[in-house]
Motif scaffolding. Sequence first.
Motif, PDB file in Angstrom:
ATOM      1  N   THR A 159     -19.581   3.859  -0.590  1.00  0.00           N
ATOM      2  CA  THR A 159     -20.708   4.738  -0.307  1.00  0.00           C
ATOM      3  C   THR A 159     -21.630   4.083   0.712  1.00  0.00           C
ATOM      4  OG1 THR A 159     -22.394   6.160  -1.338  1.00  0.00           O
ATOM      5  CG2 THR A 159     -22.209   3.906  -2.171  1.00  0.00           C
ATOM      6  N   GLY A 160     -22.703   4.748   1.009  1.00  0.00           N
ATOM      7  CA  GLY A 160     -23.674   4.279   1.991  1.00  0.00           C
ATOM      8  C   GLY A 160     -24.650   5.408   2.225  1.00  0.00           C
ATOM      9  N   SER A 161     -24.994   5.629   3.454  1.00  0.00           N
ATOM     10  CA  SER A 161     -25.815   6.769   3.819  1.00  0.00           C
ATOM     11  C   SER A 161     -25.346   7.228   5.191  1.00  0.00           C
ATOM     12  CB  SER A 161     -27.302   6.399   3.850  1.00  0.00           C
ATOM     13  OG  SER A 161     -28.103   7.543   4.076  1.00  0.00           O
ATOM     14  N   ILE A 162     -25.830   8.348   5.620  1.00  0.00           N
ATOM     15  CA  ILE A 162     -25.406   8.897   6.894  1.00  0.00           C
ATOM     16  C   ILE A 162     -25.712   7.917   8.036  1.00  0.00           C
ATOM     17  CG2 ILE A 162     -27.597  10.123   7.269  1.00  0.00           C
ATOM     18  CD1 ILE A 162     -25.900  12.453   8.417  1.00  0.00           C
ATOM     19  N   ALA A 163     -24.718   7.684   8.895  1.00  0.00           N
ATOM     20  CA  ALA A 163     -24.867   6.832  10.089  1.00  0.00           C
ATOM     21  C   ALA A 163     -25.095   5.354   9.764  1.00  0.00           C
ATOM     22  CB  ALA A 163     -25.991   7.358  10.987  1.00  0.00           C
ATOM     23  N   THR A 164     -24.562   4.892   8.638  1.00  0.00           N
ATOM     24  CA  THR A 164     -24.648   3.458   8.346  1.00  0.00           C
ATOM     25  C   THR A 164     -23.336   2.726   8.597  1.00  0.00           C
ATOM     26  OG1 THR A 164     -24.098   3.772   5.995  1.00  0.00           O
ATOM     27  CG2 THR A 164     -26.447   3.774   6.605  1.00  0.00           C
ATOM     28  N   GLY A 165     -22.244   3.478   8.802  1.00  0.00           N
ATOM     29  CA  GLY A 165     -20.959   2.844   9.083  1.00  0.00           C
ATOM     30  C   GLY A 165     -19.919   3.022   7.989  1.00  0.00           C
ATOM     31  N   LYS A 166     -20.180   3.901   7.031  1.00  0.00           N
ATOM     32  CA  LYS A 166     -19.237   4.122   5.937  1.00  0.00           C
ATOM     33  C   LYS A 166     -17.901   4.639   6.444  1.00  0.00           C
ATOM     34  CE  LYS A 166     -19.929   7.664   3.381  1.00  0.00           C
ATOM     35  NZ  LYS A 166     -18.712   8.412   3.789  1.00  0.00           N
ATOM     36  N   SER A 167     -17.924   5.557   7.400  1.00  0.00           N
ATOM     37  CA  SER A 167     -16.673   6.106   7.935  1.00  0.00           C
ATOM     38  C   SER A 167     -15.864   5.036   8.656  1.00  0.00           C
ATOM     39  CB  SER A 167     -16.975   7.273   8.886  1.00  0.00           C
ATOM     40  OG  SER A 167     -17.577   8.342   8.193  1.00  0.00           O
ATOM     41  N   THR A 168     -16.551   4.102   9.307  1.00  0.00           N
ATOM     42  CA  THR A 168     -15.859   3.000   9.972  1.00  0.00           C
ATOM     43  C   THR A 168     -15.114   2.144   8.950  1.00  0.00           C
ATOM     44  OG1 THR A 168     -17.487   2.924  11.754  1.00  0.00           O
ATOM     45  CG2 THR A 168     -16.140   0.952  11.422  1.00  0.00           C
ATOM     46  N   ILE A 169     -15.776   1.811   7.850  1.00  0.00           N
ATOM     47  CA  ILE A 169     -15.145   1.020   6.797  1.00  0.00           C
ATOM     48  C   ILE A 169     -13.981   1.793   6.181  1.00  0.00           C
ATOM     49  CG2 ILE A 169     -15.473   0.073   4.483  1.00  0.00           C
ATOM     50  CD1 ILE A 169     -16.556  -1.703   6.671  1.00  0.00           C
ATOM     51  N   SER A 170     -14.155   3.068   5.961  1.00  0.00           N
ATOM     52  CA  SER A 170     -13.086   3.891   5.406  1.00  0.00           C
ATOM     53  C   SER A 170     -11.857   3.862   6.303  1.00  0.00           C
ATOM     54  CB  SER A 170     -13.578   5.328   5.220  1.00  0.00           C
ATOM     55  OG  SER A 170     -12.568   6.139   4.661  1.00  0.00           O
ATOM     56  N   MET A 223     -28.753  10.178  15.687  1.00  0.00           N
ATOM     57  CA  MET A 223     -29.113  11.072  16.780  1.00  0.00           C
ATOM     58  C   MET A 223     -28.183  10.903  17.985  1.00  0.00           C
ATOM     59  SD  MET A 223     -33.290  11.019  16.474  1.00  0.00           S
ATOM     60  CE  MET A 223     -33.483  12.402  17.595  1.00  0.00           C
ATOM     61  N   GLU A 224     -27.610   9.725  18.146  1.00  0.00           N
ATOM     62  CA  GLU A 224     -26.615   9.534  19.208  1.00  0.00           C
ATOM     63  C   GLU A 224     -25.310  10.233  18.845  1.00  0.00           C
ATOM     64  OE1 GLU A 224     -26.280   5.337  19.660  1.00  0.00           O
ATOM     65  OE2 GLU A 224     -28.031   5.160  20.999  1.00  0.00           O
ATOM     66  N   ARG A 225     -24.964  10.202  17.572  1.00  0.00           N
ATOM     67  CA  ARG A 225     -23.717  10.819  17.126  1.00  0.00           C
ATOM     68  C   ARG A 225     -23.809  12.342  17.105  1.00  0.00           C
ATOM     69  NH1 ARG A 225     -22.097  10.150  10.987  1.00  0.00           N
ATOM     70  NH2 ARG A 225     -23.320  12.070  10.868  1.00  0.00           N
TER      71      ARG A 225
END
Length: 274
Positions: free
Chosen positions: A7-18, A167-169
Amino acid sequence: MLLIGLTGSIATGKSTISSLLESPPYELPIVDADVLARKVVEPGTNGYNAIVKYFGPTTPDLLVEPSDAMPQNGPNGKGRPLNRPALGKRVFGDSEQLQRDRAVLNGIVHPAVRKEMFKMVLGCYLRGHWAVVLDIPLLFESRLDRFCGVTMVVAVSDPEIQMKRLMERDAHLSREDAENRVRSQGDVRVKAQRCLERGEGNGVVLWNDGSKGELEMRLEEAMKEVKESSPEWWSWVLLSCPPLALAAAAWRIWANTRINQRWEGSQTEAKAKL
């Protein structure tokens, strides 16, 4: 089989780790709650019909606009897809009405997602995987952390880094929209603190204020510790002895429930002192 709650929060890098955990050298199966949340509200599903019934009368742009490429009744005749940005504006925010609407949406989506997650986890267990990653943005809020042997939080220590990345994403978001989305998922630093309450080997926090390379190194170190505490041979033992697997799962749920009770108690005491 080890359940790793990511888990994490939006735009913290969770998808990268996944993505890293899904790729070599880890090659772990990923149960992505966001992907399932989209699946259970596709046109024609019960979730889709419930959302249209509740939000449709007050959200004129709830569905994607018809066009040459998008027929009035959708590409499969079951309806046009949800306009997710429009739905997001209806549920993200701090007002009482938005909170009520968000609760309604969660009440539609979350039970359907849990059902799909259970089916996927069971399939991973039967195929003999030593671990599976549950990628869930609201892991603690949904209380699904109780079932996880390891909880992993991807966090940033500087809130402005999180806002900048978001905001960049998602360039279509205004500053206010971005802030509402960040707040809707809770303070990631609190999630990190809560994760660490599980103790060494059971709670992992990956700080992601720097580069992707630095994050990869932190993940590598964390996974070495995870494998030492939950070796693959143990997964095979549990697979060969279902009663032992059930007993181990029951113990994990009990232990995590006690940890959560202590955490919630400490938070209540802290608020009372303010």
